[in-house]
Design a protein around this motif. Structure first.
Motif, PDB file in Angstrom:
ATOM      1  N   THR A   1       0.957  -1.132   0.158  1.00  0.00           N
ATOM      2  CA  THR A   1       0.299   0.178   0.246  1.00  0.00           C
ATOM      3  C   THR A   1       0.943   1.368  -0.459  1.00  0.00           C
ATOM      4  O   THR A   1       1.689   1.619   0.761  1.00  0.00           O
ATOM      5  CB  THR A   1      -0.725   0.078   1.283  1.00  0.00           C
ATOM      6  OG1 THR A   1      -0.116   0.280   2.672  1.00  0.00           O
ATOM      7  CG2 THR A   1      -2.004  -1.394   1.302  1.00  0.00           C
ATOM      8  N   VAL A   2       0.264   1.910  -0.870  1.00  0.00           N
ATOM      9  CA  VAL A   2       0.774   3.635  -0.154  1.00  0.00           C
ATOM     10  C   VAL A   2      -0.312   4.881  -0.002  1.00  0.00           C
ATOM     11  O   VAL A   2      -1.687   4.362   0.063  1.00  0.00           O
ATOM     12  CB  VAL A   2       0.963   4.238  -1.639  1.00  0.00           C
ATOM     13  CG1 VAL A   2       2.487   3.466  -2.462  1.00  0.00           C
ATOM     14  CG2 VAL A   2       0.059   4.601  -3.164  1.00  0.00           C
ATOM     15  N   GLY A   3       0.339   5.365   0.932  1.00  0.00           N
ATOM     16  CA  GLY A   3      -0.601   6.568   1.508  1.00  0.00           C
ATOM     17  C   GLY A   3      -1.280   7.962   0.829  1.00  0.00           C
ATOM     18  O   GLY A   3      -0.300   8.402  -0.619  1.00  0.00           O
ATOM     19  N   THR A   4      -2.483   8.412   1.039  1.00  0.00           N
ATOM     20  CA  THR A   4      -2.875   9.465   0.694  1.00  0.00           C
ATOM     21  C   THR A   4      -3.182  10.942   1.298  1.00  0.00           C
ATOM     22  O   THR A   4      -3.641  10.117   2.412  1.00  0.00           O
ATOM     23  CB  THR A   4      -3.645   8.707  -1.062  1.00  0.00           C
ATOM     24  OG1 THR A   4      -4.079  10.522  -1.314  1.00  0.00           O
ATOM     25  CG2 THR A   4      -5.130   8.274  -0.594  1.00  0.00           C
ATOM     26  N   ASN A   5      -3.232  11.692   0.804  1.00  0.00           N
ATOM     27  CA  ASN A   5      -3.720  12.129   1.285  1.00  0.00           C
ATOM     28  C   ASN A   5      -4.903  13.098   0.423  1.00  0.00           C
ATOM     29  O   ASN A   5      -5.265  13.820   0.623  1.00  0.00           O
ATOM     30  CB  ASN A   5      -2.846  14.019   1.761  1.00  0.00           C
ATOM     31  CG  ASN A   5      -1.549  12.986   3.298  1.00  0.00           C
ATOM     32  OD1 ASN A   5      -2.359  12.888   4.331  1.00  0.00           O
ATOM     33  ND2 ASN A   5      -0.424  13.227   2.806  1.00  0.00           N
ATOM     34  N   ASP A   6      -4.567  13.060  -0.534  1.00  0.00           N
ATOM     35  CA  ASP A   6      -5.615  13.452  -1.657  1.00  0.00           C
ATOM     36  C   ASP A   6      -6.069  12.408  -2.497  1.00  0.00           C
ATOM     37  O   ASP A   6      -5.557  11.956  -3.491  1.00  0.00           O
ATOM     38  CB  ASP A   6      -5.883  13.802  -2.589  1.00  0.00           C
ATOM     39  CG  ASP A   6      -6.477  14.940  -3.893  1.00  0.00           C
ATOM     40  OD1 ASP A   6      -7.525  14.303  -3.864  1.00  0.00           O
ATOM     41  OD2 ASP A   6      -5.731  16.373  -4.122  1.00  0.00           O
ATOM     42  N   ALA A   7      -7.420  11.312  -2.257  1.00  0.00           N
ATOM     43  CA  ALA A   7      -7.149  10.271  -2.697  1.00  0.00           C
ATOM     44  C   ALA A   7      -8.209  10.177  -3.899  1.00  0.00           C
ATOM     45  O   ALA A   7      -7.838   9.511  -4.644  1.00  0.00           O
ATOM     46  CB  ALA A   7      -9.114   9.871  -1.343  1.00  0.00           C
ATOM     47  N   ALA A   8      -9.021  11.085  -4.043  1.00  0.00           N
ATOM     48  CA  ALA A   8      -9.776  11.416  -6.246  1.00  0.00           C
ATOM     49  C   ALA A   8      -8.022  12.034  -6.625  1.00  0.00           C
ATOM     50  O   ALA A   8      -8.070  11.429  -7.910  1.00  0.00           O
ATOM     51  CB  ALA A   8     -10.106  12.595  -5.494  1.00  0.00           C
ATOM     52  N   SER A   9      -7.162  12.506  -6.491  1.00  0.00           N
ATOM     53  CA  SER A   9      -6.367  12.961  -7.003  1.00  0.00           C
ATOM     54  C   SER A   9      -5.236  11.597  -7.341  1.00  0.00           C
ATOM     55  O   SER A   9      -4.968  10.672  -8.296  1.00  0.00           O
ATOM     56  CB  SER A   9      -5.042  13.568  -6.926  1.00  0.00           C
ATOM     57  OG  SER A   9      -3.845  14.074  -7.537  1.00  0.00           O
ATOM     58  N   GLU A  53      -7.605   8.652  -9.545  1.00  0.00           N
ATOM     59  CA  GLU A  53      -6.931   9.377 -10.988  1.00  0.00           C
ATOM     60  C   GLU A  53      -5.942   8.677 -10.874  1.00  0.00           C
ATOM     61  O   GLU A  53      -6.055   8.045 -12.929  1.00  0.00           O
ATOM     62  CB  GLU A  53      -7.235  10.827 -10.886  1.00  0.00           C
ATOM     63  CG  GLU A  53      -7.128  11.652 -12.255  1.00  0.00           C
ATOM     64  CD  GLU A  53      -7.649  12.872 -12.498  1.00  0.00           C
ATOM     65  OE1 GLU A  53      -8.360  13.285 -13.234  1.00  0.00           O
ATOM     66  OE2 GLU A  53      -6.310  13.521 -11.343  1.00  0.00           O
ATOM     67  N   PHE A  54      -4.255   9.513 -10.687  1.00  0.00           N
ATOM     68  CA  PHE A  54      -3.194   8.807 -10.862  1.00  0.00           C
ATOM     69  C   PHE A  54      -3.318   7.314 -11.194  1.00  0.00           C
ATOM     70  O   PHE A  54      -2.649   6.898 -11.951  1.00  0.00           O
ATOM     71  CB  PHE A  54      -2.061   9.159 -10.468  1.00  0.00           C
ATOM     72  CG  PHE A  54      -0.732   8.465 -10.659  1.00  0.00           C
ATOM     73  CD1 PHE A  54      -0.125   9.677 -11.252  1.00  0.00           C
ATOM     74  CD2 PHE A  54      -0.053   7.921 -10.028  1.00  0.00           C
ATOM     75  CE1 PHE A  54       1.168   9.090 -11.342  1.00  0.00           C
ATOM     76  CE2 PHE A  54       0.461   7.648 -10.166  1.00  0.00           C
ATOM     77  CZ  PHE A  54       1.781   7.987 -11.079  1.00  0.00           C
ATOM     78  N   TYR A  55      -3.197   6.102 -10.414  1.00  0.00           N
ATOM     79  CA  TYR A  55      -3.333   5.402 -10.633  1.00  0.00           C
ATOM     80  C   TYR A  55      -4.815   4.541 -11.428  1.00  0.00           C
ATOM     81  O   TYR A  55      -4.133   2.901 -11.809  1.00  0.00           O
ATOM     82  CB  TYR A  55      -3.747   4.199  -9.120  1.00  0.00           C
ATOM     83  CG  TYR A  55      -1.832   4.225  -8.130  1.00  0.00           C
ATOM     84  CD1 TYR A  55      -1.144   3.913  -8.094  1.00  0.00           C
ATOM     85  CD2 TYR A  55      -1.737   5.486  -7.297  1.00  0.00           C
ATOM     86  CE1 TYR A  55       0.226   3.764  -7.894  1.00  0.00           C
ATOM     87  CE2 TYR A  55      -0.727   5.755  -6.336  1.00  0.00           C
ATOM     88  CZ  TYR A  55       0.673   5.085  -7.043  1.00  0.00           C
ATOM     89  OH  TYR A  55       1.603   5.290  -6.028  1.00  0.00           O
ATOM     90  N   ASP A  56      -5.894   5.175 -11.280  1.00  0.00           N
ATOM     91  CA  ASP A  56      -6.609   4.168 -12.333  1.00  0.00           C
ATOM     92  C   ASP A  56      -5.810   4.145 -13.774  1.00  0.00           C
ATOM     93  O   ASP A  56      -5.893   3.573 -14.760  1.00  0.00           O
ATOM     94  CB  ASP A  56      -8.110   4.707 -12.326  1.00  0.00           C
ATOM     95  CG  ASP A  56      -8.419   5.149 -11.211  1.00  0.00           C
ATOM     96  OD1 ASP A  56      -8.802   3.478 -10.189  1.00  0.00           O
ATOM     97  OD2 ASP A  56      -9.644   5.428 -11.014  1.00  0.00           O
ATOM     98  N   ALA A  57      -5.353   5.408 -13.898  1.00  0.00           N
ATOM     99  CA  ALA A  57      -5.114   5.127 -15.808  1.00  0.00           C
ATOM    100  C   ALA A  57      -3.349   4.809 -15.903  1.00  0.00           C
ATOM    101  O   ALA A  57      -3.577   4.465 -16.595  1.00  0.00           O
ATOM    102  CB  ALA A  57      -4.998   7.430 -15.887  1.00  0.00           C
ATOM    103  N   LEU A  58      -2.576   4.927 -15.192  1.00  0.00           N
ATOM    104  CA  LEU A  58      -1.250   3.542 -14.611  1.00  0.00           C
ATOM    105  C   LEU A  58      -1.983   3.238 -14.807  1.00  0.00           C
ATOM    106  O   LEU A  58      -1.080   2.247 -15.326  1.00  0.00           O
ATOM    107  CB  LEU A  58      -0.640   4.832 -13.443  1.00  0.00           C
ATOM    108  CG  LEU A  58       0.730   3.812 -13.255  1.00  0.00           C
ATOM    109  CD1 LEU A  58       1.488   4.400 -14.477  1.00  0.00           C
ATOM    110  CD2 LEU A  58       1.295   3.956 -12.328  1.00  0.00           C
TER     111      LEU A  58
END
Length: 125
Positions: free
Chosen positions: A6-14, A17-22
């Protein structure tokens, strides 16, 4: 054998978006959205990867020395992973290329996501 990372995020929406496309070009998709924010990804029920808000509610921070690696099917996919990450706002931590003795065929690339989490894509052999 590592079962998931896992990686942590402070901005789940962004981040999503990044990981869906990547990840989608490599057959990885969201298994489910996580109730805390973020999502769990996988491929063929075998590999899982999470992008999550921290459990303790504190800010997500980048692990110094932490990295998540994605085993891909070809060197072309490794190249595409690198290019896609940069296109999506990630940064380069190592251009695609051979690492180690040439005869081992270890082809790796390194990037950071938008929040600084380090990722690796590789093909061995």
């Amino acid at each position: 054998m590592v079962a998931y990372a896992t990686v942590g995020t402070n901005d789940a929406a962004s981040a999503l978006e990044f990981y869906d496309a990547l990840l989608s070009p490599f057959g990885m998709a969201r298994y489910f959205d996580h109730p805390r924010g973020g999502a769990i990804y996988g491929k063929d029920g075998k590999t899982t990867f999470g992008v999550l808000a921290p459990f303790d509610g504190a800010l997500a921070t980048v692990g110094n020395g932490s990295m998540t690696g994605f085993a891909l099917e070809s060197r072309a996919e490794v190249d595409a992973f690198h290019a896609k990450a940069l296109e999506l706002g990630g940064s380069c931590e190592g251009e695609p290329g051979l690492r180690g003795p040439e005869e081992m065929g270890m082809y790796f690339t390194y990037v950071r996501d938008r929040e600084g989490n380090k990722l690796c894509a590789f093909k061995v052999g």
